[in-house]
Design a protein around this motif. Sequence first.
Motif, PDB file in Angstrom:
ATOM      1  N   TYR A  89      53.985  55.114  35.404  1.00 30.96           N
ATOM      2  CA  TYR A  89      52.744  55.867  35.495  1.00 30.96           C
ATOM      3  C   TYR A  89      52.349  56.106  36.950  1.00 30.96           C
ATOM      4  O   TYR A  89      52.676  55.313  37.834  1.00 30.96           O
ATOM      5  CB  TYR A  89      51.620  55.130  34.752  1.00 30.96           C
ATOM      6  N   PRO A  90      51.586  57.190  37.200  1.00 31.80           N
ATOM      7  CA  PRO A  90      51.250  57.550  38.580  1.00 31.80           C
ATOM      8  C   PRO A  90      50.268  56.611  39.270  1.00 31.80           C
ATOM      9  O   PRO A  90      50.270  56.494  40.483  1.00 31.80           O
ATOM     10  CB  PRO A  90      50.650  58.956  38.445  1.00 31.80           C
ATOM     11  N   ARG A  91      49.422  55.936  38.467  1.00 32.93           N
ATOM     12  CA  ARG A  91      48.436  55.042  39.078  1.00 32.93           C
ATOM     13  C   ARG A  91      48.203  53.839  38.182  1.00 32.93           C
ATOM     14  O   ARG A  91      48.039  53.987  36.965  1.00 32.93           O
ATOM     15  CB  ARG A  91      47.114  55.776  39.319  1.00 32.93           C
ATOM     16  N   VAL A  92      48.190  52.661  38.791  1.00 35.35           N
ATOM     17  CA  VAL A  92      47.924  51.416  38.076  1.00 35.35           C
ATOM     18  C   VAL A  92      46.940  50.601  38.894  1.00 35.35           C
ATOM     19  O   VAL A  92      47.128  50.432  40.102  1.00 35.35           O
ATOM     20  CB  VAL A  92      49.217  50.601  37.859  1.00 35.35           C
ATOM     21  N   THR A  93      45.896  50.094  38.261  1.00 35.16           N
ATOM     22  CA  THR A  93      44.972  49.178  38.925  1.00 35.16           C
ATOM     23  C   THR A  93      45.080  47.825  38.241  1.00 35.16           C
ATOM     24  O   THR A  93      44.831  47.703  37.039  1.00 35.16           O
ATOM     25  CB  THR A  93      43.521  49.679  38.865  1.00 35.16           C
ATOM     26  N   TYR A  94      45.452  46.843  39.041  1.00 38.07           N
ATOM     27  CA  TYR A  94      45.654  45.488  38.525  1.00 38.07           C
ATOM     28  C   TYR A  94      44.618  44.554  39.138  1.00 38.07           C
ATOM     29  O   TYR A  94      44.505  44.451  40.364  1.00 38.07           O
ATOM     30  CB  TYR A  94      47.067  45.015  38.844  1.00 38.07           C
ATOM     31  N   VAL A  95      43.858  43.874  38.287  1.00 36.21           N
ATOM     32  CA  VAL A  95      42.792  42.965  38.721  1.00 36.21           C
ATOM     33  C   VAL A  95      43.083  41.563  38.200  1.00 36.21           C
ATOM     34  O   VAL A  95      43.459  41.384  37.045  1.00 36.21           O
ATOM     35  CB  VAL A  95      41.416  43.438  38.201  1.00 36.21           C
ATOM     36  N   SER A  96      42.938  40.575  39.063  1.00 35.27           N
ATOM     37  CA  SER A  96      43.019  39.177  38.653  1.00 35.27           C
ATOM     38  C   SER A  96      41.993  38.395  39.450  1.00 35.27           C
ATOM     39  O   SER A  96      41.968  38.464  40.679  1.00 35.27           O
ATOM     40  CB  SER A  96      44.423  38.614  38.898  1.00 35.27           C
ATOM     41  N   ASN A  97      41.152  37.663  38.751  1.00 31.80           N
ATOM     42  CA  ASN A  97      39.970  37.063  39.368  1.00 31.80           C
ATOM     43  C   ASN A  97      40.221  35.691  39.986  1.00 31.80           C
ATOM     44  O   ASN A  97      41.252  35.064  39.783  1.00 31.80           O
ATOM     45  CB  ASN A  97      38.867  36.918  38.324  1.00 31.80           C
ATOM     46  N   ILE A  98      39.237  35.241  40.711  1.00 29.71           N
ATOM     47  CA  ILE A  98      39.141  33.858  41.193  1.00 29.71           C
ATOM     48  C   ILE A  98      37.854  33.263  40.624  1.00 29.71           C
ATOM     49  O   ILE A  98      36.764  33.806  40.834  1.00 29.71           O
ATOM     50  CB  ILE A  98      39.096  33.790  42.737  1.00 29.71           C
ATOM     51  N   THR A  99      37.961  32.178  39.864  1.00 26.35           N
ATOM     52  CA  THR A  99      36.775  31.460  39.399  1.00 26.35           C
ATOM     53  C   THR A  99      36.400  30.427  40.455  1.00 26.35           C
ATOM     54  O   THR A  99      37.119  29.456  40.674  1.00 26.35           O
ATOM     55  CB  THR A  99      37.039  30.762  38.050  1.00 26.35           C
ATOM     56  N   GLN A 105      40.808  41.211  43.640  1.00 28.85           N
ATOM     57  CA  GLN A 105      40.726  39.803  43.266  1.00 28.85           C
ATOM     58  C   GLN A 105      39.262  39.364  43.358  1.00 28.85           C
ATOM     59  O   GLN A 105      38.856  38.678  44.288  1.00 28.85           O
ATOM     60  CB  GLN A 105      41.613  38.943  44.172  1.00 28.85           C
ATOM     61  N   PRO A 106      38.454  39.773  42.376  1.00 30.33           N
ATOM     62  CA  PRO A 106      37.023  39.471  42.433  1.00 30.33           C
ATOM     63  C   PRO A 106      36.744  37.987  42.257  1.00 30.33           C
ATOM     64  O   PRO A 106      37.487  37.262  41.600  1.00 30.33           O
ATOM     65  CB  PRO A 106      36.462  40.271  41.253  1.00 30.33           C
ATOM     66  N   LEU A 118      31.546  33.985  30.493  1.00 31.62           N
ATOM     67  CA  LEU A 118      30.837  35.188  30.917  1.00 31.62           C
ATOM     68  C   LEU A 118      31.415  35.776  32.198  1.00 31.62           C
ATOM     69  O   LEU A 118      31.365  36.989  32.418  1.00 31.62           O
ATOM     70  CB  LEU A 118      29.357  34.861  31.122  1.00 31.62           C
ATOM     71  N   GLU A 119      31.990  34.926  33.039  1.00 30.87           N
ATOM     72  CA  GLU A 119      32.441  35.368  34.352  1.00 30.87           C
ATOM     73  C   GLU A 119      33.473  36.490  34.257  1.00 30.87           C
ATOM     74  O   GLU A 119      33.361  37.519  34.920  1.00 30.87           O
ATOM     75  CB  GLU A 119      32.996  34.177  35.133  1.00 30.87           C
ATOM     76  N   CYS A 120      34.500  36.286  33.424  1.00 32.12           N
ATOM     77  CA  CYS A 120      35.556  37.300  33.324  1.00 32.12           C
ATOM     78  C   CYS A 120      35.050  38.580  32.669  1.00 32.12           C
ATOM     79  O   CYS A 120      35.490  39.679  33.011  1.00 32.12           O
ATOM     80  CB  CYS A 120      36.759  36.759  32.560  1.00 32.12           C
ATOM     81  N   SER A 121      34.134  38.452  31.717  1.00 31.84           N
ATOM     82  CA  SER A 121      33.563  39.648  31.089  1.00 31.84           C
ATOM     83  C   SER A 121      32.900  40.541  32.134  1.00 31.84           C
ATOM     84  O   SER A 121      33.078  41.764  32.135  1.00 31.84           O
ATOM     85  CB  SER A 121      32.539  39.259  30.025  1.00 31.84           C
ATOM     86  N   ALA A 122      32.138  39.928  33.018  1.00 30.60           N
ATOM     87  CA  ALA A 122      31.415  40.688  34.040  1.00 30.60           C
ATOM     88  C   ALA A 122      32.366  41.251  35.087  1.00 30.60           C
ATOM     89  O   ALA A 122      32.249  42.418  35.490  1.00 30.60           O
ATOM     90  CB  ALA A 122      30.363  39.798  34.698  1.00 30.60           C
ATOM     91  N   MET A 123      33.312  40.430  35.538  1.00 34.65           N
ATOM     92  CA  MET A 123      34.221  40.886  36.604  1.00 34.65           C
ATOM     93  C   MET A 123      35.170  41.974  36.121  1.00 34.65           C
ATOM     94  O   MET A 123      35.461  42.926  36.853  1.00 34.65           O
ATOM     95  CB  MET A 123      34.998  39.700  37.170  1.00 34.65           C
ATOM     96  N   SER A 124      35.679  41.849  34.899  1.00 33.05           N
ATOM     97  CA  SER A 124      36.607  42.863  34.397  1.00 33.05           C
ATOM     98  C   SER A 124      35.898  44.203  34.206  1.00 33.05           C
ATOM     99  O   SER A 124      36.442  45.256  34.562  1.00 33.05           O
ATOM    100  CB  SER A 124      37.258  42.404  33.093  1.00 33.05           C
ATOM    101  N   GLU A 125      34.680  44.162  33.658  1.00 26.70           N
ATOM    102  CA  GLU A 125      33.954  45.420  33.452  1.00 26.70           C
ATOM    103  C   GLU A 125      33.560  46.050  34.777  1.00 26.70           C
ATOM    104  O   GLU A 125      33.661  47.271  34.950  1.00 26.70           O
ATOM    105  CB  GLU A 125      32.708  45.200  32.594  1.00 26.70           C
ATOM    106  N   LYS A 126      33.152  45.242  35.732  1.00 24.35           N
ATOM    107  CA  LYS A 126      32.747  45.761  37.033  1.00 24.35           C
ATOM    108  C   LYS A 126      33.922  46.452  37.738  1.00 24.35           C
ATOM    109  O   LYS A 126      33.749  47.522  38.353  1.00 24.35           O
ATOM    110  CB  LYS A 126      32.214  44.621  37.900  1.00 24.35           C
TER     111      LYS A 126
END
Length: 474
Positions: A70-80, A123-124, A218-226
């Motif tokens: 695919y032409p564009r991919v956004t990959y997010v992985s958080n830090i708790t 990496q939020p 709740l943390e991942c719910s907020a960070m993934s949506e943001k």
Amino acid sequence: MNTNVLNVTNMAQLRLYNSLTNKKEDFHPIDQRHVRLYTCGPTVYNYAHIGNARPPMVSDVLVRLLRYLYPRVTYVSNITDIDDKIIQASVDQDIPISTLTKKYEIIYNDNLKELGVDPPDLQPKATDHIAEMIKQIEALIENGHAYEQEGHVLYSVNTFPGYGSLSGRDKDEQILGSRVEVASYKKDPTDFVLWKPSIDNQPGWDSPWGFGRPGWHLECSAMSEKTLGVPFDIHSGGQDLIFPHHENELAQCCGVHNKINDVASYARYWIHNGMIKFDGDKMSKSLGNIRYINDLINDYNGETLRLVLLSTHYRQPLNWSTKAIDQAQKTLDRLYRVIRKAESVTELDTVKPSKHILNALCDDLNTPEALGQLNILFNQFQAAGKDEQKELISTIYSSAKMLGILQCNPDKWLGYSKTVGGVDTNKIEKLIEDRNQFRNKKNFSRADEIRDELKSMGIEIEDTPDGTIWRNEN
């Protein structure tokens, strides 16, 4: 970045096992021009163990494949970076939480770099998204999915009929599997905390419900949506997170957006990797079989450890052992020797990865099959003529890049260098040639003397069917 929307020439449809439906499905992104995925990251209060490396490793291979397709991919992985375990570790070590979490965040990222894992695009951190968490709680209360009791705010599980869709657990199992003990402020044992009060010297933030801190789910719910918006395409993590963490994330997001009858309104595909075991036992402190990445990379090359992680299909348990590591080391040594012999062959940047390897990865990231196909490529290369080798070596490099292996310089990997302990490699190879001649003449005592001389120089040699190979052990 690819200019085409989809790279499908002579390649199978990407299929992924979706934990939400418990079946392998064709992957169809929400937007073919932009694929979005989220992987639960670490809680940074201690060194990461090798089991913590498996989710980002799976995501790393998946992202490499998606970026090819695919032409564009956004990959997010958080830090708790705020959690009860972090608070306790800060107290135990008598250091500020920010110092503790920053230390282990850096070590975690450095460890993954050694394993060849590319960093996420974003990496939020949980502590940077408290405002978003508070807004989600307010929405849940307004929509009738949460309530305040004794300074706590809790999610009312009975208001979400889809609860259990991801884990397949009934209500009794939910109670038994919950991390949170039944407390007086709960209307139902299955309800879980969204916000809790902070007392004494505990860290916290001001909120409509008093000074406190968010619940872990709740943390991942907020960070993934943001960072990605909802719905996004893929949510991944270890199988141990399916319940209660991912189940609660799903419930929270559906409740926030009043999509209680649409369990796919948060993430369309859920991917979960199997756990790592040691001789069949689950990794645990009580058994004393924890293996920290930071320790392992002091004893083994990161690419060797990566190959072990890729050697078993991601959904299956992986049995970690010294034997598996040694086998991976021998495999990579063999492949690097073949590449080194082909050093005069120019790599062609325009050559694509092997369609057989791409097809294996498109079949729910079947890395064992992909590695098998890579081995076939090497066998073909060794049997080929010079002209055919030129294209084959480029296919090998392109294919190996999809798996994140064979990324080192062969000379460096094999311990070769222009000088070893001040001695030119030409002298080393001349001594090896002399030794082989003495062996052919059955003058084994002189051959042994040369082996000892090489050993004193820090050079270990090994006689193989393809000839004598050497490695710098200094």
